[in-house]
Each structure stands twice: as C-alpha cells, then as structure tokens.
Design a protein around this motif. Sequence first.
Motif, PDB file in Angstrom:
ATOM      1  N   HIS A  30       0.317  -4.961  -2.919  1.00 36.51           N
ATOM      2  CA  HIS A  30       1.240  -3.879  -2.595  1.00 36.51           C
ATOM      3  C   HIS A  30       2.492  -3.981  -3.453  1.00 36.51           C
ATOM      4  O   HIS A  30       2.839  -5.042  -3.956  1.00 36.51           O
ATOM      5  CB  HIS A  30       1.625  -3.927  -1.109  1.00 36.51           C
ATOM      6  N   SER A  34       4.831   0.670  -0.166  1.00 37.99           N
ATOM      7  CA  SER A  34       3.452   1.066   0.137  1.00 37.99           C
ATOM      8  C   SER A  34       2.548  -0.152   0.266  1.00 37.99           C
ATOM      9  O   SER A  34       2.776  -1.188  -0.365  1.00 37.99           O
ATOM     10  CB  SER A  34       2.905   1.983  -0.965  1.00 37.99           C
ATOM     11  N   HIS A 122      -2.272   8.432  -1.580  1.00 38.65           N
ATOM     12  CA  HIS A 122      -0.828   8.206  -1.647  1.00 38.65           C
ATOM     13  C   HIS A 122      -0.071   9.495  -1.364  1.00 38.65           C
ATOM     14  O   HIS A 122       0.917   9.500  -0.611  1.00 38.65           O
ATOM     15  CB  HIS A 122      -0.459   7.664  -3.028  1.00 38.65           C
ATOM     16  N   GLU A 125      -0.341  10.479   2.373  1.00 42.74           N
ATOM     17  CA  GLU A 125       0.558   9.681   3.218  1.00 42.74           C
ATOM     18  C   GLU A 125       2.004  10.157   3.075  1.00 42.74           C
ATOM     19  O   GLU A 125       2.749  10.230   4.058  1.00 42.74           O
ATOM     20  CB  GLU A 125       0.430   8.201   2.843  1.00 42.74           C
ATOM     21  N   LYS A 126       2.391  10.509   1.871  1.00 46.33           N
ATOM     22  CA  LYS A 126       3.776  10.945   1.638  1.00 46.33           C
ATOM     23  C   LYS A 126       4.083  12.229   2.402  1.00 46.33           C
ATOM     24  O   LYS A 126       5.218  12.467   2.806  1.00 46.33           O
ATOM     25  CB  LYS A 126       4.004  11.144   0.138  1.00 46.33           C
TER      26      LYS A 126
END
Length: 202
Positions: A30, A34, A122, A125-126
């Motif tokens: 990571h 994140s 990604h 999730e944002k």
Amino acid sequence: MKIGGRPIRSQIIQVFSEAVIRHGGWRESHSGDSAYGHFGLLGAPPGVELTPAESALAAAREFRVALRSLGDVGGMAIECGIGLHIARDCQVHVHKVQLNTARGPVTQKSFDTSSSDVDLLHRMEKLTHRLPGSNIVMSRAFVESLRSAPPNVVEIGKHLFAGQKEPVELLLIPSDLAKPDQIDALRMSDGIETVPLQSNSP
C-alpha cells in the motif's frame, strides 16, 4: 494523530490486514491512504468455505465494523470508502512483507498489481468519499459473482470513469450515516471523477 500512542493510519492498516487475512485474502502493498486486498489469487486456505467474492465482502463488512470500533476507542469518527470489483488479467509484482497482527507476526508475500480493473476499483472507491461514513461500493460484475445478493443494496446507476473505455454499473451498501438524499445526489453526480449515463433498464 494517535490512538493509544500509535498513529491512526498504522492501526487502520492493521485492522484492514486482519480482516483480509482472516477471510483468506492477501493484502497488497500500500501507499498513501489506500490499501488493497485480493481474494482468489492462490485459492482459499483450509477452513475458508466462501467463494473469493463472498470472502471479500465478508472482509469488507468486518473492516467497516472494526473502523467504527477503533473510532469509539479513540473518541473520534474514523471512516473509509471500500470498493469491491472483479479484476482480471492483472500484472502481479511479488514481494515479501511481515505484518504485525494481534495474533503475532505474519509473513506474507506482498505484491503490487496493475490493470484497467485495478484503476477502476480505485476510482470506484474514491466515489464513496462524497458520502459520510464507511460505504461499500460494488460493481455489477462483483455482485453477480456472489451466490446470493447482499441485503440493503442500493443501485446507483452506470458511471463512466476517466481512463475507462466502458461504463460500469455500481451498487452500494450504504453506511448508516448516509442519507437517502445524499445517495440520490451521488447517483446523479456529474463530478470530475465520474460522468453518469442514462440507464435503459426500467
């Protein structure tokens, strides 16, 4: 900031790692704020009877509860966005990492992955950062890989993300802090990260 003398970020990574390991997943290396977990990469370990997607969902639910508990201990709100998607054709770069868990040190192979699906995850999730609380966003492909649909799922439509060729249909397991009007605003959002598309389904 710290809780019990330890940085909050390291404790969040620890409870995330615990949830991933407990459900048979592997935590990816990571960076920044994140962290990623992978399920089904090497097959389920002994004692894990769930499918990879079911294991990922179970880990996500456990992580969400653990975050709330961690926040209660520290007297503050700690929430994270959680994304679940089926990633295919990933390039995998393998390393080794030692994780310090409540059960003692655990050594795992650690790895970084790259693919358009990882990039999509990604961005998915944002999208949850627009809602309060720890919300779990899932692609339709992920939900369809489950043997039964999870309860309390809300459809939030098809979205075309930057860098992606095709729109993705998203579903949400909302936090108890997310209000219906906030979810509606997310469904109709036209911000920088996502462009909503009209759905042809009734």
